[in-house]
Scaffold this active site. Structure first.
Site, PDB file in Angstrom:
ATOM      1  N   TYR A  99       0.850  -1.199   0.000  1.00  0.00           N
ATOM      2  CA  TYR A  99       0.000   0.000   0.000  1.00  0.00           C
ATOM      3  C   TYR A  99       0.882   1.245   0.000  1.00  0.00           C
ATOM      4  CZ  TYR A  99      -4.179   2.703   0.500  1.00  0.00           C
ATOM      5  OH  TYR A  99      -5.173   3.612   0.277  1.00  0.00           O
ATOM      6  N   ARG A 152      -7.776  11.192  -7.991  1.00  0.00           N
ATOM      7  CA  ARG A 152      -6.878  11.857  -7.023  1.00  0.00           C
ATOM      8  C   ARG A 152      -6.098  10.788  -6.269  1.00  0.00           C
ATOM      9  NH1 ARG A 152      -7.685  14.786  -1.420  1.00  0.00           N
ATOM     10  NH2 ARG A 152      -7.662  12.594  -0.928  1.00  0.00           N
ATOM     11  N   LYS A 170      -5.722  -1.532  -0.994  1.00  0.00           N
ATOM     12  CA  LYS A 170      -6.496  -1.231   0.206  1.00  0.00           C
ATOM     13  C   LYS A 170      -7.259  -2.463   0.700  1.00  0.00           C
ATOM     14  CE  LYS A 170      -8.217   2.677   2.285  1.00  0.00           C
ATOM     15  NZ  LYS A 170      -8.149   4.113   2.271  1.00  0.00           N
ATOM     16  N   GLU A 241     -12.949   5.890  -2.481  1.00  0.00           N
ATOM     17  CA  GLU A 241     -11.514   6.066  -2.282  1.00  0.00           C
ATOM     18  C   GLU A 241     -10.897   6.965  -3.347  1.00  0.00           C
ATOM     19  OE1 GLU A 241      -9.850   4.730   0.229  1.00  0.00           O
ATOM     20  OE2 GLU A 241      -7.919   5.515  -0.452  1.00  0.00           O
ATOM     21  N   ASP A 242     -10.166   7.970  -2.906  1.00  0.00           N
ATOM     22  CA  ASP A 242      -9.377   8.822  -3.801  1.00  0.00           C
ATOM     23  C   ASP A 242     -10.200   9.464  -4.921  1.00  0.00           C
ATOM     24  OD1 ASP A 242      -7.200   8.493  -2.262  1.00  0.00           O
ATOM     25  OD2 ASP A 242      -6.066   7.231  -3.627  1.00  0.00           O
ATOM     26  N   ASP A 264     -13.314   6.909   2.978  1.00  0.00           N
ATOM     27  CA  ASP A 264     -12.190   6.806   3.909  1.00  0.00           C
ATOM     28  C   ASP A 264     -11.362   8.084   3.947  1.00  0.00           C
ATOM     29  OD1 ASP A 264     -10.645   5.224   5.773  1.00  0.00           O
ATOM     30  OD2 ASP A 264      -9.062   5.383   4.271  1.00  0.00           O
ATOM     31  N   ASP A 265     -11.236   8.768   2.809  1.00  0.00           N
ATOM     32  CA  ASP A 265     -10.415   9.990   2.803  1.00  0.00           C
ATOM     33  C   ASP A 265     -11.016  11.040   3.736  1.00  0.00           C
ATOM     34  OD1 ASP A 265      -8.744   8.971   0.694  1.00  0.00           O
ATOM     35  OD2 ASP A 265     -10.448   9.310  -0.619  1.00  0.00           O
ATOM     36  N   ASN A 414       1.468  15.470   4.103  1.00  0.00           N
ATOM     37  CA  ASN A 414       2.309  14.493   3.400  1.00  0.00           C
ATOM     38  C   ASN A 414       2.720  15.069   2.052  1.00  0.00           C
ATOM     39  OD1 ASN A 414       2.025  12.325   5.246  1.00  0.00           O
ATOM     40  ND2 ASN A 414      -0.048  11.990   4.501  1.00  0.00           N
TER      41      ASN A 414
HETATM   42  P1  NAI Z   1      -6.499  20.549   0.374  1.00  0.00           P
HETATM   43  O1  NAI Z   1      -5.769  21.005  -0.816  1.00  0.00           O
HETATM   44  O2  NAI Z   1      -7.975  20.286   0.306  1.00  0.00           O
HETATM   45  O3  NAI Z   1      -6.276  21.606   1.562  1.00  0.00           O
HETATM   46  C1  NAI Z   1      -5.102  22.323   1.795  1.00  0.00           C
HETATM   47  C2  NAI Z   1      -5.439  23.504   2.708  1.00  0.00           C
HETATM   48  O4  NAI Z   1      -4.222  24.132   3.127  1.00  0.00           O
HETATM   49  C3  NAI Z   1      -6.286  24.573   2.059  1.00  0.00           C
HETATM   50  O5  NAI Z   1      -7.211  25.052   2.991  1.00  0.00           O
HETATM   51  C4  NAI Z   1      -5.281  25.675   1.738  1.00  0.00           C
HETATM   52  O6  NAI Z   1      -5.867  26.972   1.750  1.00  0.00           O
HETATM   53  C5  NAI Z   1      -4.309  25.516   2.874  1.00  0.00           C
HETATM   54  N1  NAI Z   1      -2.994  26.036   2.510  1.00  0.00           N
HETATM   55  C6  NAI Z   1      -2.192  25.648   1.497  1.00  0.00           C
HETATM   56  N2  NAI Z   1      -1.082  26.414   1.461  1.00  0.00           N
HETATM   57  C7  NAI Z   1      -1.215  27.314   2.459  1.00  0.00           C
HETATM   58  C8  NAI Z   1      -0.437  28.398   2.913  1.00  0.00           C
HETATM   59  N3  NAI Z   1       0.688  28.755   2.296  1.00  0.00           N
HETATM   60  N4  NAI Z   1      -0.867  29.102   3.985  1.00  0.00           N
HETATM   61  C9  NAI Z   1      -2.006  28.783   4.583  1.00  0.00           C
HETATM   62  N5  NAI Z   1      -2.801  27.767   4.196  1.00  0.00           N
HETATM   63  C10 NAI Z   1      -2.413  27.045   3.143  1.00  0.00           C
HETATM   64  O7  NAI Z   1      -5.738  19.248   0.863  1.00  0.00           O
HETATM   65  P2  NAI Z   1      -6.232  18.112   1.871  1.00  0.00           P
HETATM   66  O8  NAI Z   1      -6.799  16.979   1.130  1.00  0.00           O
HETATM   67  O9  NAI Z   1      -7.059  18.715   2.939  1.00  0.00           O
HETATM   68  O10 NAI Z   1      -4.818  17.614   2.467  1.00  0.00           O
HETATM   69  C11 NAI Z   1      -3.950  18.488   3.147  1.00  0.00           C
HETATM   70  C12 NAI Z   1      -2.694  17.742   3.601  1.00  0.00           C
HETATM   71  O11 NAI Z   1      -3.038  16.798   4.581  1.00  0.00           O
HETATM   72  C13 NAI Z   1      -1.977  16.960   2.495  1.00  0.00           C
HETATM   73  O12 NAI Z   1      -0.594  17.149   2.646  1.00  0.00           O
HETATM   74  C14 NAI Z   1      -2.330  15.545   2.779  1.00  0.00           C
HETATM   75  O13 NAI Z   1      -1.304  14.669   2.384  1.00  0.00           O
HETATM   76  C15 NAI Z   1      -2.464  15.556   4.279  1.00  0.00           C
HETATM   77  N6  NAI Z   1      -3.327  14.497   4.793  1.00  0.00           N
HETATM   78  C16 NAI Z   1      -2.849  13.691   5.796  1.00  0.00           C
HETATM   79  C17 NAI Z   1      -3.622  12.678   6.310  1.00  0.00           C
HETATM   80  C18 NAI Z   1      -3.123  11.827   7.425  1.00  0.00           C
HETATM   81  O14 NAI Z   1      -2.165  12.150   8.045  1.00  0.00           O
HETATM   82  N7  NAI Z   1      -3.744  10.696   7.705  1.00  0.00           N
HETATM   83  C19 NAI Z   1      -4.954  12.393   5.766  1.00  0.00           C
HETATM   84  C20 NAI Z   1      -5.390  13.339   4.759  1.00  0.00           C
HETATM   85  C21 NAI Z   1      -4.590  14.339   4.292  1.00  0.00           C
END
Ligand code: NAI
Length: 561
Positions: A99, A152, A170, A241-242, A264-265, A414
């Site tokens: 995975y 995605r 998964k 998923e994704d 799940d996301d 991430n």
């Molecule tokens: P998204 O693109 O929907 O959200 C990103 C957010 O960060 C937006 O609100 C954006 O305005 C903000 N942002 C980006 N650059 C910025 C900056 N310079 N200043 C202030 N705010 C800023 O992305 P999503 O899907 O919400 O994922 C966000 C991160 O979380 C990714 O890196 C993803 O890999 C990680 N993630 C980790 C998980 C885990 O640890 N299990 C699960 C899901 C996501």
């Protein structure tokens, strides 16, 4: 444990070519006689454990991650029980290969490494015959479908039909950890085209060569598939998923009350972070109702997590308004506030009245940034879901740690280079007081002569266990409360509660055991809200133990004609 017996009608090479029944060199002498296998196999008869050791040696000889991924996938398509036994014997080493993160390579290279069919390709040009495609599924009884449209995929975006690697990977974890029998799982890709130019141009691309279908045509196509599932497999869990953000929530909202389904996301992420926070709050010695929560990032992941935390605050006795007032969420445009016109409805829930920070300094563009929020709020929890590496600077973290004894800091973005702060720095800047969980894996941190393990908020803690709980309790719907129950059960099993150097979340090798606790919480909540038939707690525990499959060979006997 007694060996189960299975009545088998396949013989000879047909039996050897059926991965779910094939035992390879482990067919016993009696079985070789009964099924016409003598001569088709070398003479030596091995146990499953011996086969696993031999397979591990072959695995170790592979020289890169993609080769290791291909090897494991090929084993899965040859001898499925051995595949799961091998994974179980080396879960920490192999989970990242079947995975995330290596499955991303598998999706990118899907058309190059494709060998044998697995799962269902539901392609747009075949839309007139979706019910009959579904009836062509390899195994009739299905407990869990993982469904993607490949738009995605992890951090690598649109992979079209290559996204199939994700449901396959998964579901392997549903079987490995949740113990959902592999023959009762179905990976599905909705091939609605791809906007990935590289895939469209590649001569070997196996998916539909067309730009993505959008708008009503897209939703109608998805609906044809969902209706076919409802009709053909009404008790099956359908996990999304994704899917890209613009589709993910509308699809979940449309179908969550129609069948047994979750995303799940959105919900798995929220549950695992809620679980890690449940453990962290217990470790910190404060209660939920004493928290002030700062988010950096207000995207799909952040809002999903905030929604569960808000429910937890209300559960702790705060009013709905009071709970809402505890959130300070910052995105690209600064803090979310009521006068902003660029907020989506789900973000607007967290918009604070501007009067609350009338005297706070603003940037030249008029926004209020993370540093200002941390200076003006006694934050107890700081969560990063922003994709902005290094956003939790030394001064921000020191300021937070100055005002609270055990700052809870979760840099969750991430991959590693997007992480808002690395655990080693967080430990230094807080004199070892930070309670940390990350999104990417990190090695233990040496601090003040002790080694601290760092939890990774990986959805694998949640979805296989939720699947087990749904199947064992025969739940009809998945509610957010059930997902929260899963998170809470995870947090209650936090190793950090009994060992201050241990991680907030359990080690992967304990996951099958923890999955039973989580499944129980899910099933009990399903019964509580009336989406599953009530049982006694003992009966539910028994159902869960009986449902959780362990990879072992059954004894094969000839089926009567
Ligand atoms: P998204 O693109 O929907 O959200 C990103 C957010 O960060 C937006 O609100 C954006 O305005 C903000 N942002 C980006 N650059 C910025 C900056 N310079 N200043 C202030 N705010 C800023 O992305 P999503 O899907 O919400 O994922 C966000 C991160 O979380 C990714 O890196 C993803 O890999 C990680 N993630 C980790 C998980 C885990 O640890 N299990 C699960 C899901 C996501």
């Amino acid at each position: 444990m007694s060996v189960p017996t299975l009545h088998m009608s396949l013989r000879g090479t047909h039996l050897l070519d059926t991965p779910i029944f094939n035992k390879g060199t482990a067919f016993t002498d009696d079985e070789r006689t009964a099924f016409g296998l003598h001569g088709l196999l070398p003479l030596q008869i091995e146990s499953l454990g011996e086969q696993s050791s031999r397979a591990y040696e072959a695995y170790r000889r592979k020289t890169d991650d993609l080769e290791r991924h291909i090897y494991l996938r090929a084993l899965q398509d040859t001898n499925e029980i051995l595949f799961y036994r091998l994974l179980n014997d080396h879960i920490e080493e192999m989970m990242p290969v079947v995975y995330t993160p290596v499955v991303a390579l598998g999706c990118q290279q899907f058309s190059r490494i494709y060998r044998r069919p697995r799962g269902l390709f539901v392609s747009y040009p075949l839309r007139a015959s979706i019910p009959s495609l579904l009836r062509n599924r390899p195994h009739q009884d299905v407990d869990v479908i993982v469904l993607t449209d490949g738009e995605r995929i992890l951090g690598i975006g649109d992979q079209g039909a290559g996204g199939m690697g994700i449901p396959i990977g998964k579901l392997s974890l549903y079987s490995l950890i949740g113990g959902i029998h592999p023959a009762r799982t179905l990976p599905v890709v909705l091939d609605v085209g791809t906007n990935n130019e590289d895939r469209l141009k590649a001569p070997e691309y196996l998916g539909w060569r067309h730009e993505r279908i959008t708008g009503d045509a897209y939703y109608e196509f998805v609906d044809l598939f969902v209706q076919a599932v409802k009709h053909e497999l009404p008790q099956t869990c359908l996990q999304w998923e994704d899917f890209a953000n613009p589709h993910a929530r509308p699809l979940l909202d449309r179908y969550r009350d129609q069948l047994l389904t979750f995303n799940d996301d959105i919900q798995g992420t929220a549950a695992v972070v809620f679980g890690a926070l449940t453990g962290a709050i217990k470790v910190s010695g404060r209660s939920w109702k004493d928290q002030q929560i700062v988010f950096f990032g207000a995207g799909a992941a952040a809002i999903g997590v905030a929604d569960y935390l808000r429910m937890a605050l209300v559960d702790s006795g705060l009013s709905v308004e009071e709970a809402r007032s505890r959130f300070w969420i910052v995105n690209r445009g600064g803090i979310l506030h009521a006068d902003r016109t660029d907020l989506a409805p789900e973000q607007r829930v967290y918009a604070q009245p501007v009067e609350r920070f009338a005297t706070w300094p603003r940037t030249s563009s008029g926004s209020i940034g993370l540093d200002t929020v941390i200076r003006n709020v006694d934050a107890t929890i700081l969560i990063g879901l922003s994709t902005l590496g290094g956003a939790f600077t030394e001064s921000i973290v020191r300021e937070m740690a100055h005002k609270v004894d055990r700052p809870i800091i979760f840099p969750l973005s991430n991959p590693t280079d997007r992480c808002e702060a690395i655990p080693e720095d967080l430990m230094r800047w807080t004199d070892g007081r930070a309670i940390i969980a990350t999104g990417s894996p990190f090695a233990p941190v040496d601090f003040a002569g002790r080694k601290f393990s760092i939890a990774q908020c990986n959805n694998v803690y949640i979805f296989p266990a939720v699947g087990l709980g749904l199947i064992a309790s025969r739940a009809r719907r998945v509610t957010d409360r059930m997902m929260m129950a899963a998170g809470r059960a995870l947090g209650e099993n936090s190793p950090a509660l009994s060992d201050s150097t241990a991680a907030l979340l359990p080690s992967l090798k304990d996951l099958r055991t923890i999955a039973r606790h989580i499944a129980f919480a899910v099933g009990a909540e399903a019964q509580h809200v009336g989406v599953a038939q009530p049982t006694s707690p003992e009966e539910l525990r028994h159902l869960i133990a009986a449902t959780q499959w362990t990879p072992e060979y059954p004894h094969l006997v000839e089926a009567k004609p």
